[in-house]
Design a protein around this motif. Sequence first.
Motif, PDB file in Angstrom:
ATOM      1  N   ARG A 135       0.811  -1.212   0.000  1.00 39.04           N
ATOM      2  CA  ARG A 135       0.000   0.000   0.000  1.00 39.04           C
ATOM      3  C   ARG A 135       0.849   1.268   0.000  1.00 39.04           C
ATOM      4  O   ARG A 135       0.557   2.221  -0.734  1.00 39.04           O
ATOM      5  CB  ARG A 135      -0.947   0.002   1.194  1.00 39.04           C
ATOM      6  N   ARG A 136       1.899   1.307   0.828  1.00 35.89           N
ATOM      7  CA  ARG A 136       2.696   2.527   0.945  1.00 35.89           C
ATOM      8  C   ARG A 136       3.310   2.915  -0.402  1.00 35.89           C
ATOM      9  O   ARG A 136       3.246   4.069  -0.829  1.00 35.89           O
ATOM     10  CB  ARG A 136       3.783   2.341   1.999  1.00 35.89           C
ATOM     11  N   ALA A 137       3.900   1.943  -1.082  1.00 38.85           N
ATOM     12  CA  ALA A 137       4.511   2.230  -2.384  1.00 38.85           C
ATOM     13  C   ALA A 137       3.448   2.617  -3.408  1.00 38.85           C
ATOM     14  O   ALA A 137       3.670   3.515  -4.236  1.00 38.85           O
ATOM     15  CB  ALA A 137       5.293   1.014  -2.874  1.00 38.85           C
ATOM     16  N   PHE A 138       2.301   1.971  -3.325  1.00 40.38           N
ATOM     17  CA  PHE A 138       1.222   2.283  -4.269  1.00 40.38           C
ATOM     18  C   PHE A 138       0.740   3.717  -4.089  1.00 40.38           C
ATOM     19  O   PHE A 138       0.538   4.449  -5.071  1.00 40.38           O
ATOM     20  CB  PHE A 138       0.065   1.303  -4.075  1.00 40.38           C
ATOM     21  N   VAL A 139       0.563   4.154  -2.839  1.00 36.83           N
ATOM     22  CA  VAL A 139       0.127   5.526  -2.564  1.00 36.83           C
ATOM     23  C   VAL A 139       1.162   6.517  -3.080  1.00 36.83           C
ATOM     24  O   VAL A 139       0.815   7.530  -3.704  1.00 36.83           O
ATOM     25  CB  VAL A 139      -0.120   5.716  -1.053  1.00 36.83           C
ATOM     26  N   ARG A 140       2.427   6.237  -2.841  1.00 38.85           N
ATOM     27  CA  ARG A 140       3.481   7.133  -3.311  1.00 38.85           C
ATOM     28  C   ARG A 140       3.429   7.279  -4.827  1.00 38.85           C
ATOM     29  O   ARG A 140       3.556   8.387  -5.366  1.00 38.85           O
ATOM     30  CB  ARG A 140       4.844   6.596  -2.873  1.00 38.85           C
ATOM     31  N   ARG A 141       3.202   6.170  -5.526  1.00 42.98           N
ATOM     32  CA  ARG A 141       3.161   6.225  -6.993  1.00 42.98           C
ATOM     33  C   ARG A 141       1.909   6.946  -7.487  1.00 42.98           C
ATOM     34  O   ARG A 141       1.964   7.682  -8.480  1.00 42.98           O
ATOM     35  CB  ARG A 141       3.258   4.810  -7.550  1.00 42.98           C
ATOM     36  N   CYS A 142       0.782   6.716  -6.820  1.00 39.65           N
ATOM     37  CA  CYS A 142      -0.427   7.451  -7.209  1.00 39.65           C
ATOM     38  C   CYS A 142      -0.204   8.955  -7.082  1.00 39.65           C
ATOM     39  O   CYS A 142      -0.669   9.745  -7.922  1.00 39.65           O
ATOM     40  CB  CYS A 142      -1.605   7.026  -6.342  1.00 39.65           C
ATOM     41  N   ASN A 143       0.503   9.356  -6.056  1.00 40.51           N
ATOM     42  CA  ASN A 143       0.761  10.778  -5.851  1.00 40.51           C
ATOM     43  C   ASN A 143       1.800  11.341  -6.812  1.00 40.51           C
ATOM     44  O   ASN A 143       2.041  12.556  -6.832  1.00 40.51           O
ATOM     45  CB  ASN A 143       1.190  11.029  -4.405  1.00 40.51           C
ATOM     46  N   GLN A 144       2.413  10.477  -7.606  1.00 38.13           N
ATOM     47  CA  GLN A 144       3.289  10.928  -8.683  1.00 38.13           C
ATOM     48  C   GLN A 144       2.553  10.985 -10.021  1.00 38.13           C
ATOM     49  O   GLN A 144       3.103  11.498 -11.002  1.00 38.13           O
ATOM     50  CB  GLN A 144       4.493   9.982  -8.796  1.00 38.13           C
ATOM     51  N   CYS A 145       1.334  10.447 -10.074  1.00 38.47           N
ATOM     52  CA  CYS A 145       0.556  10.454 -11.310  1.00 38.47           C
ATOM     53  C   CYS A 145      -0.075  11.827 -11.526  1.00 38.47           C
ATOM     54  O   CYS A 145      -0.387  12.551 -10.579  1.00 38.47           O
ATOM     55  CB  CYS A 145      -0.548   9.401 -11.263  1.00 38.47           C
ATOM     56  N   ALA A 146      -0.297  12.156 -12.778  1.00 37.15           N
ATOM     57  CA  ALA A 146      -1.003  13.393 -13.095  1.00 37.15           C
ATOM     58  C   ALA A 146      -2.474  13.300 -12.741  1.00 37.15           C
ATOM     59  O   ALA A 146      -3.106  14.303 -12.379  1.00 37.15           O
ATOM     60  CB  ALA A 146      -0.841  13.719 -14.577  1.00 37.15           C
ATOM     61  N   LEU A 147      -3.042  12.084 -12.836  1.00 37.40           N
ATOM     62  CA  LEU A 147      -4.458  11.899 -12.549  1.00 37.40           C
ATOM     63  C   LEU A 147      -4.696  10.456 -12.127  1.00 37.40           C
ATOM     64  O   LEU A 147      -4.109   9.529 -12.698  1.00 37.40           O
ATOM     65  CB  LEU A 147      -5.311  12.216 -13.790  1.00 37.40           C
ATOM     66  N   VAL A 148      -5.569  10.281 -11.120  1.00 34.34           N
ATOM     67  CA  VAL A 148      -5.984   8.953 -10.671  1.00 34.34           C
ATOM     68  C   VAL A 148      -7.487   8.859 -10.890  1.00 34.34           C
ATOM     69  O   VAL A 148      -8.266   9.583 -10.260  1.00 34.34           O
ATOM     70  CB  VAL A 148      -5.651   8.720  -9.182  1.00 34.34           C
ATOM     71  N   VAL A 149      -7.899   8.003 -11.812  1.00 32.68           N
ATOM     72  CA  VAL A 149      -9.314   7.837 -12.145  1.00 32.68           C
ATOM     73  C   VAL A 149      -9.855   6.657 -11.339  1.00 32.68           C
ATOM     74  O   VAL A 149      -9.410   5.522 -11.513  1.00 32.68           O
ATOM     75  CB  VAL A 149      -9.512   7.583 -13.650  1.00 32.68           C
ATOM     76  N   GLU A 158     -11.657   5.415  -0.092  1.00 33.77           N
ATOM     77  CA  GLU A 158     -10.653   4.493   0.450  1.00 33.77           C
ATOM     78  C   GLU A 158      -9.245   5.015   0.160  1.00 33.77           C
ATOM     79  O   GLU A 158      -8.366   4.986   1.031  1.00 33.77           O
ATOM     80  CB  GLU A 158     -10.852   3.107  -0.138  1.00 33.77           C
ATOM     81  N   LEU A 159      -9.018   5.490  -1.051  1.00 37.74           N
ATOM     82  CA  LEU A 159      -7.698   6.005  -1.397  1.00 37.74           C
ATOM     83  C   LEU A 159      -7.359   7.270  -0.611  1.00 37.74           C
ATOM     84  O   LEU A 159      -6.193   7.485  -0.240  1.00 37.74           O
ATOM     85  CB  LEU A 159      -7.624   6.282  -2.901  1.00 37.74           C
ATOM     86  N   GLU A 160      -8.348   8.100  -0.333  1.00 41.99           N
ATOM     87  CA  GLU A 160      -8.103   9.251   0.530  1.00 41.99           C
ATOM     88  C   GLU A 160      -7.643   8.808   1.903  1.00 41.99           C
ATOM     89  O   GLU A 160      -6.703   9.377   2.483  1.00 41.99           O
ATOM     90  CB  GLU A 160      -9.371  10.100   0.657  1.00 41.99           C
ATOM     91  N   ARG A 161      -8.304   7.778   2.456  1.00 43.23           N
ATOM     92  CA  ARG A 161      -7.900   7.259   3.766  1.00 43.23           C
ATOM     93  C   ARG A 161      -6.478   6.721   3.736  1.00 43.23           C
ATOM     94  O   ARG A 161      -5.749   6.820   4.715  1.00 43.23           O
ATOM     95  CB  ARG A 161      -8.880   6.180   4.236  1.00 43.23           C
ATOM     96  N   PRO A 166      -6.277  14.058  -2.671  1.00 41.31           N
ATOM     97  CA  PRO A 166      -7.626  14.166  -3.265  1.00 41.31           C
ATOM     98  C   PRO A 166      -7.661  14.993  -4.541  1.00 41.31           C
ATOM     99  O   PRO A 166      -8.494  14.747  -5.432  1.00 41.31           O
ATOM    100  CB  PRO A 166      -8.446  14.828  -2.159  1.00 41.31           C
ATOM    101  N   SER A 167      -6.763  15.992  -4.645  1.00 44.42           N
ATOM    102  CA  SER A 167      -6.800  16.858  -5.820  1.00 44.42           C
ATOM    103  C   SER A 167      -6.368  16.120  -7.084  1.00 44.42           C
ATOM    104  O   SER A 167      -6.591  16.623  -8.194  1.00 44.42           O
ATOM    105  CB  SER A 167      -5.895  18.076  -5.601  1.00 44.42           C
ATOM    106  N   ARG A 168      -5.755  14.977  -6.939  1.00 47.56           N
ATOM    107  CA  ARG A 168      -5.319  14.197  -8.107  1.00 47.56           C
ATOM    108  C   ARG A 168      -6.382  13.199  -8.563  1.00 47.56           C
ATOM    109  O   ARG A 168      -6.195  12.548  -9.578  1.00 47.56           O
ATOM    110  CB  ARG A 168      -4.035  13.433  -7.787  1.00 47.56           C
ATOM    111  N   ASP A 397       4.198   9.999   0.573  1.00 50.45           N
ATOM    112  CA  ASP A 397       4.647   8.798   1.262  1.00 50.45           C
ATOM    113  C   ASP A 397       3.710   8.356   2.354  1.00 50.45           C
ATOM    114  O   ASP A 397       3.990   7.431   3.096  1.00 50.45           O
ATOM    115  CB  ASP A 397       6.029   9.071   1.896  1.00 50.45           C
ATOM    116  N   SER A 398       2.559   9.017   2.492  1.00 49.51           N
ATOM    117  CA  SER A 398       1.698   8.677   3.610  1.00 49.51           C
ATOM    118  C   SER A 398       0.822   7.507   3.260  1.00 49.51           C
ATOM    119  O   SER A 398       0.312   7.382   2.173  1.00 49.51           O
ATOM    120  CB  SER A 398       0.825   9.882   3.974  1.00 49.51           C
ATOM    121  N   ALA A 399       0.652   6.612   4.198  1.00 45.96           N
ATOM    122  CA  ALA A 399      -0.260   5.479   4.065  1.00 45.96           C
ATOM    123  C   ALA A 399      -0.591   4.995   5.453  1.00 45.96           C
ATOM    124  O   ALA A 399       0.204   5.084   6.372  1.00 45.96           O
ATOM    125  CB  ALA A 399       0.374   4.357   3.241  1.00 45.96           C
ATOM    126  N   SER A 400      -1.797   4.490   5.579  1.00 49.92           N
ATOM    127  CA  SER A 400      -2.200   3.979   6.888  1.00 49.92           C
ATOM    128  C   SER A 400      -1.981   2.495   6.945  1.00 49.92           C
ATOM    129  O   SER A 400      -1.798   1.843   5.945  1.00 49.92           O
ATOM    130  CB  SER A 400      -3.669   4.304   7.129  1.00 49.92           C
TER     131      SER A 400
END
Length: 400
Positions: A135-149, A158-161, A166-168, A397-400
């Motif tokens: 999860r941690r690595a996945f969140v970091r990569r999502c936050n490097q994307c221009a957009l998460v659909v 769930e992804l916000e948690r 959220p802006s992505r 880098d944040s993940a719960s």
Amino acid sequence: MKIVYVGHGRFPTEKAHGHQIAQVCAAMARLGHEVTLLTPTVKNSIHVGPHAYYGLSEAFAVERLENFDALNSRLVPEPLALHVSMRSYGRRLVHRLTGSGVDPLHEPSPPLLPALLSTGIPVAIELHALPRYGRRAFVRRCNQCALVVCLTSLMRLELERWGVDPSRMVVEGDGVDLRPFAQLPSAEEAKEQAEVPASRTIIGYVGSLPTGDGKDKGVDELLHAVELLNRREQHRGFLWIVGGPEKARRAYQELAGHMEMQGDVRFEGAVPASAVPGCIAACDVCVYPAPASDDPYFRRDTSPLKLFEYLAAGKPVVCAALPPVLDVVDGSTVRLCPPGDPQALMEAIDDVLSNPKDAAERAARGKEAVRTHSWDERMKRVLDHLDASAVSPRGGDSAS
């Protein structure tokens, strides 16, 4: 824009995600973009070209990249095959895309994210499920994307948690090509063409029978619901189940035989995408059933293609009230019922058949509502969001 959509499996495929990929690429091409679909070289039993298979004439290119197909190799143990295949394909993608002049990348496969992000090209990832591990690595990569659909609002929450910015993120469910549903034959004509009993009430299920990873979608409950309905004698329904794969079709046909429903059900098997509107046109009521399940697919992630197609055809719909499905329908557009309950499903079907005026009004509202879910409208919104984001990739880098 010059857009590359990165597929991650064999294409074309009889599975629902292949139809989704084809429609997304076609919609972006119709919107005036130069679109190329990249796919890995994977053994495929389908020998028809993708445009013919999906009934598409839009000019998007399909390019297969040569890679090591570990899924069909005796040299790689099965538990490692997918990982090995994705590593090989990822290297080929980096080689193909670096310096290619592509504007954005659109892709649905989290395992390919590290390779695609390394190219420096803006990436829009379209999520149909969330990973159970890493999860941690996945969140970091999502936050490097221009957009998460996100396919559903519950997935976005769930992804916000988890810590995704959220802006992505944007929520866009699946869509429907409205054009084949614009001039459907009458129910009588469609029944004659399909050779289903003209004198019977046709209760239809048109779509794949299990999920992509083999979970039952509620066809078992539908069989039992129609059996219960026909015991009442008021509405003797004929259940028409159109979809595959063949292994699942045979299993359900055997179950229907044990239930002594042979005269009340027909299993059509999979049909070409071009035949789906005509099949739906032959139905008097269309059903989207579901099991009672805590699986994330049913509780958070599903956005069923067949439900949009039922609505586009203007048919009365009986629909399991799954939380993610309620993103797009409610009691004003479909007859809702609890999932996993054959008795409740039977009563919902009986209500539709007993109150045709109410059912027709819901169907008309559903047909109007689904217009905003056309593939063209959907992809215009996605690309507008992508264009507006225009952000430089940054880590998270944040993940719960």
